[in-house]
Write an enzyme that holds these catalytic residues in place. Sequence first.
Site, PDB file in Angstrom:
ATOM      1  CG  HIS A 134      -2.024   1.031   1.324  1.00  0.00           C
ATOM      2  ND1 HIS A 134      -1.587   2.359   1.739  1.00  0.00           N
ATOM      3  CD2 HIS A 134      -3.280   0.969   1.204  1.00  0.00           C
ATOM      4  CE1 HIS A 134      -2.664   2.846   2.065  1.00  0.00           C
ATOM      5  NE2 HIS A 134      -3.885   2.199   1.352  1.00  0.00           N
ATOM      6  CG  ASP A 211       0.962  -2.435   6.492  1.00  0.00           C
ATOM      7  OD1 ASP A 211      -0.083  -2.479   7.292  1.00  0.00           O
ATOM      8  OD2 ASP A 211       0.652  -1.641   5.346  1.00  0.00           O
ATOM      9  CD  GLN A 214      -6.402  -4.520   4.180  1.00  0.00           C
ATOM     10  OE1 GLN A 214      -7.308  -5.280   4.451  1.00  0.00           O
ATOM     11  NE2 GLN A 214      -6.516  -3.067   3.820  1.00  0.00           N
ATOM     12  CE  LYS A 237      -6.861  -0.133   6.602  1.00  0.00           C
ATOM     13  NZ  LYS A 237      -7.565   0.070   5.119  1.00  0.00           N
ATOM     14  CB  CYS A 378      -3.650   3.118  -1.752  1.00  0.00           C
ATOM     15  SG  CYS A 378      -4.657   4.594  -1.533  1.00  0.00           S
TER      16      CYS A 378
HETATM   17  N1  PMP Z   1      -1.320  -0.549   4.743  1.00  0.00           N
HETATM   18  C1  PMP Z   1      -2.404  -1.395   4.260  1.00  0.00           C
HETATM   19  C2  PMP Z   1      -2.050  -2.651   3.633  1.00  0.00           C
HETATM   20  C3  PMP Z   1      -3.676  -0.661   3.864  1.00  0.00           C
HETATM   21  O1  PMP Z   1      -4.566  -1.459   3.504  1.00  0.00           O
HETATM   22  C4  PMP Z   1      -3.816   0.372   4.747  1.00  0.00           C
HETATM   23  C5  PMP Z   1      -5.377   1.127   4.444  1.00  0.00           C
HETATM   24  N2  PMP Z   1      -5.994   0.817   3.351  1.00  0.00           N
HETATM   25  C6  PMP Z   1      -2.992   1.141   5.356  1.00  0.00           C
HETATM   26  C7  PMP Z   1      -1.684   0.611   5.355  1.00  0.00           C
HETATM   27  C8  PMP Z   1      -3.145   2.528   5.739  1.00  0.00           C
HETATM   28  O2  PMP Z   1      -3.724   2.456   6.740  1.00  0.00           O
HETATM   29  P1  PMP Z   1      -4.439   4.032   7.337  1.00  0.00           P
HETATM   30  O3  PMP Z   1      -5.168   4.619   6.407  1.00  0.00           O
HETATM   31  O4  PMP Z   1      -5.493   3.584   8.523  1.00  0.00           O
HETATM   32  O5  PMP Z   1      -3.374   4.492   7.937  1.00  0.00           O
END
Ligand code: PMP
Length: 421
Positions: A134, A211, A214, A237, A378
């Site tokens: 991401h 990270d 997910q 999430k 993203c």
């Molecule tokens: N890493 C991953 C794999 C994500 O899917 C996301 C959110 N879509 C993020 C990081 C960022 O999370 P946040 O927007 O809550 O900071």
Amino acid sequence: MSPAVHSIREPESFDPERVKRDFPIFEHATDPQRLHYLDNAATTHKPGAVVDAITSSYTQCYAPIHRGLYPLAEQATSQYERARRTLQHFIGASSPEALVFTASATEAINMVASGWLKPRLCSGDVVWVSRMEHHSNYLPWQRVCRESGAELRFIELTREGQLDLDSSRELFAERSKFIALCHVSNVLGIENPVAALCAEANEHGIPVLVDAAQSVSHLEIDVSAMGCDFLVFSAHKMFGPTGIGLLYGREDRLADMEPLQVGGGMVDIVGDATRESCWAEIPARFEAGSPDMPGAAGFAAAAEYLAGLGREGVRRHIASLTQFAAEQLRTIPDISLLPHPELPSSGIVSFTHRSLHPHDLAQVAGEAGVAIRAGHHCAQPLLNHLGLAATTRASFSIYNDASDVEALIDAILTAQKVFCE
Ligand code: PMP
């Protein structure tokens, strides 16, 4: 140690219909039959227990923390620190000091990139990210590399979409200074072998950031067993509130990290004018300013809620629902699943349609009450690599069941009629 977490009994079976009743959004939707929420990879809904915890923090336990000497302030401080301990047990960390409350997973990654890696990074060093990251776990590393003259490299993917560790042999070479990768991809749903990778990186003295944005909602996270140096995720999430996230860091790593933000609450001794100041101990050093106490209470309530459902039951439910969705999607000849039709995926299915644009598909689905996502999610480095501008993504959670998958398939068939016949 949080008594609440330890008193949780693992339920014998997982019942998504009963779970759904815990989520007020499904009661309040004007036509409950029509909310098929399959955008859980973006954010999840909140059970009543989380909303209640936030409300009662505001109505019964609200005062400035860590400074007040009156009983309400002491109660508010205890609630905040209890939330930290609940999350400590939730992720298997050995001490609460290893947990820093942040605004989000994104902020947590930026803190490590700028506060831990940047001061150590030299021209010629190499930082690795996977091809499936991401932007939140890509841009902070891209920036520190550019600023330091270091090289950012991809761990590439096999044709099936898994990490191609064989062709990334330099991953553990001397110049490698850091590895950052996701536990589960937000586009492919692929689960990466993070524990094995951490073990090897550890042997070579290379720190790893995982990270878990997910994975945290449906896979058990145990940072001690995983062996990572840093791990991040956001509350929103995993059924918690927006605006709060977590950075786990091995204590020796955190002790060596520069705070990204300076200000109230993170300092012990403030020097006059040009003098040096002396930071507070970890984790306070990284929590400058007034923290989000009700957010922390909601975050802990979400962890307790999830633990109370039984994490193995949650994992199995999400795995079988994802599998069912993949099977159903394969019955539509014009659909191609990413990354590979035979690969099990964790809570997420991404696909393209031979003649339908993802945005058209998502719009028709939305009109039928099926909330799915279309776009690059993203993850432009991944989409570029796949030669795609966009995919359609359905992502599953604890309150979804087969009827949501059936509604998705019906919506695709309707879109085919509207656009292709
Ligand atoms: N890493 C991953 C794999 C994500 O899917 C996301 C959110 N879509 C993020 C990081 C960022 O999370 P946040 O927007 O809550 O900071």
